[in-house]
Design a protein around this motif. Sequence first.
Motif, PDB file in Angstrom:
ATOM      1  N   LYS A   1      26.522  63.829 -23.235  1.00 24.29           N
ATOM      2  CA  LYS A   1      27.688  63.213 -23.854  1.00 24.29           C
ATOM      3  C   LYS A   1      28.612  62.632 -22.787  1.00 24.29           C
ATOM      4  O   LYS A   1      28.861  63.255 -21.744  1.00 24.29           O
ATOM      5  CB  LYS A   1      28.478  64.249 -24.677  1.00 24.29           C
ATOM      6  CG  LYS A   1      27.817  64.640 -25.988  1.00 24.29           C
ATOM      7  CD  LYS A   1      27.897  63.513 -26.992  1.00 24.29           C
ATOM      8  CE  LYS A   1      27.311  63.875 -28.341  1.00 24.29           C
ATOM      9  NZ  LYS A   1      25.865  63.902 -28.354  1.00 24.29           N
ATOM     10  N   TYR A   2      29.130  61.435 -23.065  1.00 22.72           N
ATOM     11  CA  TYR A   2      30.219  60.897 -22.268  1.00 22.72           C
ATOM     12  C   TYR A   2      31.485  61.689 -22.590  1.00 22.72           C
ATOM     13  O   TYR A   2      31.760  62.009 -23.754  1.00 22.72           O
ATOM     14  CB  TYR A   2      30.447  59.426 -22.570  1.00 22.72           C
ATOM     15  CG  TYR A   2      29.444  58.509 -21.922  1.00 22.72           C
ATOM     16  CD1 TYR A   2      29.532  58.201 -20.563  1.00 22.72           C
ATOM     17  CD2 TYR A   2      28.407  57.941 -22.656  1.00 22.72           C
ATOM     18  CE1 TYR A   2      28.616  57.356 -19.961  1.00 22.72           C
ATOM     19  CE2 TYR A   2      27.487  57.091 -22.054  1.00 22.72           C
ATOM     20  CZ  TYR A   2      27.595  56.807 -20.699  1.00 22.72           C
ATOM     21  OH  TYR A   2      26.682  55.985 -20.098  1.00 22.72           O
ATOM     22  N   VAL A   3      32.266  61.968 -21.567  1.00 17.13           N
ATOM     23  CA  VAL A   3      33.550  62.638 -21.771  1.00 17.13           C
ATOM     24  C   VAL A   3      34.551  61.601 -22.253  1.00 17.13           C
ATOM     25  O   VAL A   3      34.672  60.522 -21.648  1.00 17.13           O
ATOM     26  CB  VAL A   3      34.038  63.280 -20.464  1.00 17.13           C
ATOM     27  CG1 VAL A   3      35.358  64.020 -20.699  1.00 17.13           C
ATOM     28  CG2 VAL A   3      32.980  64.236 -19.910  1.00 17.13           C
ATOM     29  N   PRO A   4      35.262  61.850 -23.342  1.00 16.00           N
ATOM     30  CA  PRO A   4      36.232  60.877 -23.849  1.00 16.00           C
ATOM     31  C   PRO A   4      37.287  60.504 -22.797  1.00 16.00           C
ATOM     32  O   PRO A   4      37.663  61.332 -21.954  1.00 16.00           O
ATOM     33  CB  PRO A   4      36.879  61.604 -25.033  1.00 16.00           C
ATOM     34  CG  PRO A   4      35.862  62.615 -25.457  1.00 16.00           C
ATOM     35  CD  PRO A   4      35.166  63.046 -24.201  1.00 16.00           C
ATOM     36  N   GLU A   5      37.752  59.264 -22.850  1.00 19.86           N
ATOM     37  CA  GLU A   5      38.837  58.771 -21.996  1.00 19.86           C
ATOM     38  C   GLU A   5      38.519  58.850 -20.508  1.00 19.86           C
ATOM     39  O   GLU A   5      39.402  59.111 -19.678  1.00 19.86           O
ATOM     40  CB  GLU A   5      40.140  59.552 -22.280  1.00 19.86           C
ATOM     41  CG  GLU A   5      40.538  59.617 -23.730  1.00 19.86           C
ATOM     42  CD  GLU A   5      40.762  58.237 -24.356  1.00 19.86           C
ATOM     43  OE1 GLU A   5      41.237  57.336 -23.641  1.00 19.86           O
ATOM     44  OE2 GLU A   5      40.451  58.064 -25.538  1.00 19.86           O
ATOM     45  N   THR A   6      37.258  58.598 -20.152  1.00 19.63           N
ATOM     46  CA  THR A   6      36.890  58.626 -18.731  1.00 19.63           C
ATOM     47  C   THR A   6      36.224  57.330 -18.280  1.00 19.63           C
ATOM     48  O   THR A   6      35.547  57.313 -17.251  1.00 19.63           O
ATOM     49  CB  THR A   6      35.954  59.813 -18.429  1.00 19.63           C
ATOM     50  OG1 THR A   6      34.746  59.672 -19.193  1.00 19.63           O
ATOM     51  CG2 THR A   6      36.617  61.145 -18.749  1.00 19.63           C
ATOM     52  N   GLU A   7      36.412  56.269 -19.017  1.00 22.42           N
ATOM     53  CA  GLU A   7      35.909  54.948 -18.640  1.00 22.42           C
ATOM     54  C   GLU A   7      34.396  54.927 -18.419  1.00 22.42           C
ATOM     55  O   GLU A   7      33.877  54.134 -17.637  1.00 22.42           O
ATOM     56  CB  GLU A   7      36.626  54.451 -17.371  1.00 22.42           C
ATOM     57  CG  GLU A   7      38.135  54.343 -17.536  1.00 22.42           C
ATOM     58  CD  GLU A   7      38.837  53.882 -16.276  1.00 22.42           C
ATOM     59  OE1 GLU A   7      38.154  53.690 -15.247  1.00 22.42           O
ATOM     60  OE2 GLU A   7      40.063  53.718 -16.308  1.00 22.42           O
ATOM     61  N   GLY A   8      33.680  55.803 -19.104  1.00 24.34           N
ATOM     62  CA  GLY A   8      32.236  55.853 -18.971  1.00 24.34           C
ATOM     63  C   GLY A   8      31.761  56.496 -17.687  1.00 24.34           C
ATOM     64  O   GLY A   8      30.576  56.395 -17.347  1.00 24.34           O
ATOM     65  N   GLN A   9      32.658  57.188 -16.977  1.00 23.94           N
ATOM     66  CA  GLN A   9      32.303  57.816 -15.709  1.00 23.94           C
ATOM     67  C   GLN A   9      32.046  59.320 -15.851  1.00 23.94           C
ATOM     68  O   GLN A   9      31.199  59.883 -15.159  1.00 23.94           O
ATOM     69  CB  GLN A   9      33.406  57.586 -14.676  1.00 23.94           C
ATOM     70  CG  GLN A   9      33.626  56.119 -14.345  1.00 23.94           C
ATOM     71  CD  GLN A   9      32.383  55.463 -13.799  1.00 23.94           C
ATOM     72  OE1 GLN A   9      31.866  55.851 -12.749  1.00 23.94           O
ATOM     73  NE2 GLN A   9      31.889  54.452 -14.508  1.00 23.94           N
ATOM     74  N   GLY A  10      32.770  59.976 -16.728  1.00 26.83           N
ATOM     75  CA  GLY A  10      32.582  61.407 -16.940  1.00 26.83           C
ATOM     76  C   GLY A  10      31.457  61.671 -17.921  1.00 26.83           C
ATOM     77  O   GLY A  10      31.439  61.133 -19.028  1.00 26.83           O
ATOM     78  N   ILE A  11      30.488  62.492 -17.521  1.00 29.71           N
ATOM     79  CA  ILE A  11      29.322  62.798 -18.357  1.00 29.71           C
ATOM     80  C   ILE A  11      29.006  64.278 -18.217  1.00 29.71           C
ATOM     81  O   ILE A  11      29.092  64.851 -17.133  1.00 29.71           O
ATOM     82  CB  ILE A  11      28.077  61.980 -17.934  1.00 29.71           C
ATOM     83  CG1 ILE A  11      28.398  60.489 -17.838  1.00 29.71           C
ATOM     84  CG2 ILE A  11      26.937  62.198 -18.913  1.00 29.71           C
ATOM     85  CD1 ILE A  11      27.274  59.658 -17.229  1.00 29.71           C
ATOM     86  N   VAL A  12      28.615  64.888 -19.327  1.00 32.19           N
ATOM     87  CA  VAL A  12      28.135  66.273 -19.315  1.00 32.19           C
ATOM     88  C   VAL A  12      26.767  66.319 -19.971  1.00 32.19           C
ATOM     89  O   VAL A  12      26.569  65.752 -21.051  1.00 32.19           O
ATOM     90  CB  VAL A  12      29.106  67.223 -20.053  1.00 32.19           C
ATOM     91  CG1 VAL A  12      28.533  68.631 -20.111  1.00 32.19           C
ATOM     92  CG2 VAL A  12      30.467  67.237 -19.360  1.00 32.19           C
ATOM     93  N   ALA A  13      25.826  66.965 -19.309  1.00 39.07           N
ATOM     94  CA  ALA A  13      24.471  67.144 -19.849  1.00 39.07           C
ATOM     95  C   ALA A  13      24.165  68.633 -19.874  1.00 39.07           C
ATOM     96  O   ALA A  13      24.349  69.323 -18.871  1.00 39.07           O
ATOM     97  CB  ALA A  13      23.447  66.403 -18.995  1.00 39.07           C
ATOM     98  N   ILE A  14      23.693  69.113 -21.023  1.00 36.28           N
ATOM     99  CA  ILE A  14      23.408  70.538 -21.136  1.00 36.28           C
ATOM    100  C   ILE A  14      21.996  70.745 -21.688  1.00 36.28           C
ATOM    101  O   ILE A  14      21.400  69.861 -22.292  1.00 36.28           O
ATOM    102  CB  ILE A  14      24.431  71.264 -22.034  1.00 36.28           C
ATOM    103  CG1 ILE A  14      24.239  70.872 -23.498  1.00 36.28           C
ATOM    104  CG2 ILE A  14      25.849  70.971 -21.600  1.00 36.28           C
ATOM    105  CD1 ILE A  14      25.064  71.702 -24.436  1.00 36.28           C
TER     106      ILE A  14
END
Length: 347
Positions: free
Chosen positions: A285-298
């Motif tokens: 998932k992309y992290v909201p409000e991070t300009e497409g830079q913040g991502i978390v994969a689990i």
Amino acid sequence: MRYLVSLLFVFSLFSCETKPDYTFSSVEISPVFIDSLSIRAIEPINENMVWFAADKGRVGVIDGDTPRLANIKYGDSLLHFRSIASTKEAIFVLSIANPAVLYKIGVDGAKATNIEEVYTEKGENVFYDSMKFWNEKEGIAVGDPINGCLSIIITRDGGNHWNKLDCSNLPSAEKGEAAFAASNSNIAVYDNQVWIATGGKRARVLHSANKGENWEIFETPIIQGKAMTGIYSIDFYDAKTGIIFGGDWENKKLNEGNKAVTKDGGKTWKLIANGKEPGYRSSVKYVPETEGQGIVAIGSPGISVSGDGGKSWNEISKEGFFAIEFVNDSVAFASGNNRISKLLFKK
């Protein structure tokens, strides 16, 4: 001369500007629900409320510290759920395998007001994987191929009625190509668009720009060729920026050909951090409000994060989960074997 000095000063100010740091350094994991269930489908409403659908016919909502649970049977059989979606008025849960049964659960806050069976499909190869809504009226669910194409059902009336698309209107599925019911995240929607990720013998992305009226299919560089290889999860930050993640479930440490990004709406994909951690993950998932830079994969091996659009990754927890859904830019819910947890990400 004074003018030139001023220009140089202004230029130096702008050149020293730093990009925001979207990297998470740690995560605080707090269990909110524990039970003997496999939970692969969650739908957060806010920071304190999350609906879920699981195996053993169990559907419920966790409201703060209060769980409200129900068992759903079809005839004498307990259904197994891996798909969930919501509108303002209802929660939708869809079972895997034969028969596939889709229920609309009317809600008032954290209370279910009624439950209605709105779609049923029977057949030897029926197996639905995930579900999303574009808006309050229109939604889509996807399942494994039948008669040569993916099974896709769509509603245009708020989930009261669902219609299955004919294979003549869809790209053909290749032999051994299917979709994974790993985390309710092999569908991504943005505005009128939808992307569907496949795996198995082929790892491709189906795309519709008009809510399922017309379709095209794109190739990807994700590992493919075996039953458990391919794309397990897809997400889009906006109409152009997307990510696919997966790998080989039978070789979870493999970190080659398991993650890629697009900058053109899915037409082309480029591998990222290839040969570097992380390996297999089931939900991204992309992290909201991070300009497409913040991502978390689990996934079952742990939680990995990126603050630079997927170029580099850090593992911040070895606690395994199946699915993750964000509420805001720092709070998410995650589900796995026997539990749902709230995740508080910290920089």
